[in-house]
Scaffold this motif. Structure first.
Motif, mmCIF file in Angstrom:
data_model
loop_
_atom_site.group_PDB
_atom_site.id
_atom_site.type_symbol
_atom_site.label_atom_id
_atom_site.label_comp_id
_atom_site.label_asym_id
_atom_site.label_seq_id
_atom_site.Cartn_x
_atom_site.Cartn_y
_atom_site.Cartn_z
ATOM 1 N N LEU A 142 24.979 8.577 -4.706
ATOM 2 C CA LEU A 142 24.482 9.866 -4.206
ATOM 3 C C LEU A 142 24.516 10.933 -5.301
ATOM 4 C CD1 LEU A 142 26.266 9.895 -0.721
ATOM 5 C CD2 LEU A 142 23.831 9.569 -1.133
ATOM 6 N N LEU A 143 25.648 11.014 -5.984
ATOM 7 C CA LEU A 143 25.802 11.976 -7.079
ATOM 8 C C LEU A 143 25.351 11.282 -8.366
ATOM 9 C CD1 LEU A 143 26.952 14.869 -7.717
ATOM 10 C CD2 LEU A 143 29.070 13.721 -8.379
ATOM 11 N N THR A 144 24.048 11.257 -8.569
ATOM 12 C CA THR A 144 23.475 10.549 -9.710
ATOM 13 C C THR A 144 23.892 11.200 -11.029
ATOM 14 O OG1 THR A 144 21.482 11.921 -9.685
ATOM 15 C CG2 THR A 144 21.479 9.918 -8.320
ATOM 16 N N ASP A 145 23.652 10.489 -12.122
ATOM 17 C CA ASP A 145 23.980 11.030 -13.445
ATOM 18 C C ASP A 145 23.243 12.344 -13.697
ATOM 19 O OD1 ASP A 145 25.635 8.902 -13.961
ATOM 20 O OD2 ASP A 145 24.160 7.759 -15.109
ATOM 21 N N GLU A 146 22.012 12.427 -13.248
ATOM 22 C CA GLU A 146 21.224 13.644 -13.443
ATOM 23 C C GLU A 146 21.840 14.823 -12.703
ATOM 24 O OE1 GLU A 146 16.641 15.323 -12.752
ATOM 25 O OE2 GLU A 146 17.191 13.267 -12.197
ATOM 26 N N ILE A 147 22.242 14.593 -11.451
ATOM 27 C CA ILE A 147 22.866 15.677 -10.683
ATOM 28 C C ILE A 147 24.221 16.038 -11.276
ATOM 29 C CG2 ILE A 147 23.804 16.340 -8.437
ATOM 30 C CD1 ILE A 147 21.710 14.571 -7.123
ATOM 31 N N ALA A 173 30.324 24.615 -7.397
ATOM 32 C CA ALA A 173 30.330 23.183 -7.731
ATOM 33 C C ALA A 173 30.836 22.360 -6.555
ATOM 34 C CB ALA A 173 31.197 22.940 -8.968
ATOM 35 N N ALA A 174 31.898 22.845 -5.896
ATOM 36 C CA ALA A 174 32.447 22.131 -4.737
ATOM 37 C C ALA A 174 31.413 22.067 -3.614
ATOM 38 C CB ALA A 174 33.719 22.822 -4.254
ATOM 39 N N SER A 175 30.735 23.161 -3.372
ATOM 40 C CA SER A 175 29.729 23.216 -2.309
ATOM 41 C C SER A 175 28.565 22.267 -2.602
ATOM 42 C CB SER A 175 29.213 24.648 -2.164
ATOM 43 O OG SER A 175 28.200 24.727 -1.186
ATOM 44 N N ARG A 176 28.098 22.285 -3.844
ATOM 45 C CA ARG A 176 26.954 21.431 -4.202
ATOM 46 C C ARG A 176 27.325 19.951 -4.126
ATOM 47 N NH1 ARG A 176 23.445 21.494 -9.897
ATOM 48 N NH2 ARG A 176 21.886 19.950 -9.210
ATOM 49 N N ILE A 177 28.492 19.595 -4.672
ATOM 50 C CA ILE A 177 28.930 18.197 -4.644
ATOM 51 C C ILE A 177 29.135 17.725 -3.209
ATOM 52 C CG2 ILE A 177 30.850 16.655 -5.216
ATOM 53 C CD1 ILE A 177 31.173 18.217 -7.838
ATOM 54 N N ALA A 178 29.763 18.553 -2.387
ATOM 55 C CA ALA A 178 30.004 18.183 -0.987
ATOM 56 C C ALA A 178 28.691 17.988 -0.238
ATOM 57 C CB ALA A 178 30.844 19.257 -0.301
ATOM 58 N N THR A 179 27.720 18.829 -0.524
ATOM 59 C CA THR A 179 26.408 18.711 0.133
ATOM 60 C C THR A 179 25.744 17.386 -0.233
ATOM 61 O OG1 THR A 179 26.080 21.117 0.129
ATOM 62 C CG2 THR A 179 24.111 19.743 0.343
ATOM 63 N N VAL A 180 25.752 17.079 -1.521
ATOM 64 C CA VAL A 180 25.110 15.851 -2.001
ATOM 65 C C VAL A 180 25.811 14.610 -1.447
ATOM 66 C CG1 VAL A 180 24.639 14.449 -4.045
ATOM 67 C CG2 VAL A 180 24.185 16.912 -4.085
ATOM 68 N N LEU A 181 27.155 14.612 -1.493
ATOM 69 C CA LEU A 181 27.907 13.437 -1.041
ATOM 70 C C LEU A 181 27.904 13.299 0.481
ATOM 71 C CD1 LEU A 181 30.976 13.344 -3.489
ATOM 72 C CD2 LEU A 181 28.783 12.141 -3.612
ATOM 73 N N SER A 182 27.470 14.316 1.171
ATOM 74 C CA SER A 182 27.325 14.234 2.632
ATOM 75 C C SER A 182 25.967 13.665 3.009
ATOM 76 C CB SER A 182 27.504 15.624 3.258
ATOM 77 O OG SER A 182 28.820 16.104 3.059
ATOM 78 N N GLY A 183 25.153 13.345 1.993
ATOM 79 C CA GLY A 183 23.841 12.753 2.250
ATOM 80 C C GLY A 183 22.732 13.746 2.429
ATOM 81 N N GLU A 184 23.016 15.026 2.200
ATOM 82 C CA GLU A 184 21.995 16.056 2.343
ATOM 83 C C GLU A 184 21.274 16.274 1.013
ATOM 84 O OE1 GLU A 184 23.687 19.579 4.011
ATOM 85 O OE2 GLU A 184 24.924 18.470 5.438
ATOM 86 N N PRO A 185 20.095 16.909 1.053
ATOM 87 C CA PRO A 185 19.348 17.158 -0.183
ATOM 88 C C PRO A 185 20.148 18.028 -1.159
ATOM 89 C CG PRO A 185 17.953 17.491 1.731
ATOM 90 C CD PRO A 185 19.350 17.343 2.247
ATOM 91 N N ASP A 186 19.975 17.740 -2.444
ATOM 92 C CA ASP A 186 20.653 18.510 -3.476
ATOM 93 C C ASP A 186 20.110 19.937 -3.500
ATOM 94 O OD1 ASP A 186 21.955 19.434 -5.743
ATOM 95 O OD2 ASP A 186 20.592 18.401 -7.123
ATOM 96 N N PRO A 187 20.979 20.949 -3.322
ATOM 97 C CA PRO A 187 20.517 22.340 -3.350
ATOM 98 C C PRO A 187 20.084 22.794 -4.738
ATOM 99 C CG PRO A 187 22.904 22.257 -3.185
ATOM 100 C CD PRO A 187 22.417 20.844 -3.013
ATOM 101 N N GLY A 188 20.446 22.015 -5.750
ATOM 102 C CA GLY A 188 20.033 22.347 -7.110
ATOM 103 C C GLY A 188 20.947 23.332 -7.811
#
Length: 239
Positions: A142-147, A173-188
């Motif tokens: 979920l948390l790809t190298d690019e992200i 950073a915590a908010s973005r990582i948590a969003t991505v690892l929860s399966g939601e779209p990356d907020p960028g």
């Protein structure tokens, strides 16, 4: 007159010896301070522990921010089983980088493949502001190298560059990582607003302290060399 000159020469010899001793002590203290402030993997706890998400050894986070980050990462672990730790530190051991530190600490805390799978570690050196993420395969899906690179190079760095806003940087950073690892779209990454800034000419406190110590050493060495010469020629003039 002879007695007076003897006293002066004796005082100069004492001053020269004292100056040299002080110069050596100052230079030694400058060399000794840096390793003492450095952080190595061996100084970190033997394990990440349960329910401990932030290790702020760099002391850049407020209590409220650390509490908020803990809450976000704790909720993430309970809802998804994926655990993320944040580590800050003030200066690395010589030859270490944020990447090497993150990888070594990740291996130390999660030595088996099973432990690594759903674990991630974000580290930041508060001296260079370099950051890195080390993660297991379950997180990388979920948390790809690019992200991950965007998190360390943009989400963290933008607030820090705007004025050492570490609390904002790590909260985002915590908010973005948590969003991505929860399966939601990356907020960028955060949007960067171009502001024309004139680079300051003032030195940092750390640079000023080192510069002052160097000046003191040079002055003392010059005095220890010049005073005996001046006294000698002055004495020769009365001979």
């Amino acid at each position: 007159m002879v007695k007076l000159l003897d006293r002066i020469l004796s005082s100069i010899k004492y001053l020269k010896s004292f100056a040299l001793s002080l110069a050596i002590a100052l230079m030694a203290s400058q060399i000794a301070v840096m390793p003492a402030l450095a952080t190595g993997v061996y100084e970190m706890p033997a394990s990440a522990g349960d329910g401990t998400w932030v290790f702020d050894k760099g002391e850049v986070l407020s209590r409220s921010s650390e509490s908020n980050i803990d809450s976000v990462l704790d909720n993430l672990a309970k809802q998804t089983g994926k655990e993320v730790r944040f580590v800050t530190f003030h200066r690395l051991d010589y030859g270490e980088t944020a990447v090497s530190f993150a990888n070594q600490l990740f291996e130390k805390w999660f030595p088996t493949a099973e432990e690594k799978t759903d674990r991630a570690l974000l580290v930041l050196d508060t001296v260079t502001n370099s950051a890195a993420i080390s993660a297991g395969e379950g997180v990388k899906s979920l948390l790809t190298d690019e992200i991950a690179q965007s998190v360390t190079g943009e989400t963290l760095q933008v607030p820090i560059r705007e004025g050492n806003k570490y609390n904002e940087a790590f909260t985002d950073a915590a908010s973005r990582i948590a969003t991505v690892l929860s399966g939601e779209p990356d907020p960028g990454a955060p949007k960067v607003v171009d502001n024309i800034q004139v680079e300051g000419t003032f030195k940092k406190a750390e640079e000023t302290d080192q510069g002052s110590a160097t000046i003191v050493v040079v002055v003392l060495l010059v005095l220890a060399t010049v005073i005996p010469m001046v006294t000698y020629f002055w004495y020769q003039g009365f001979s």
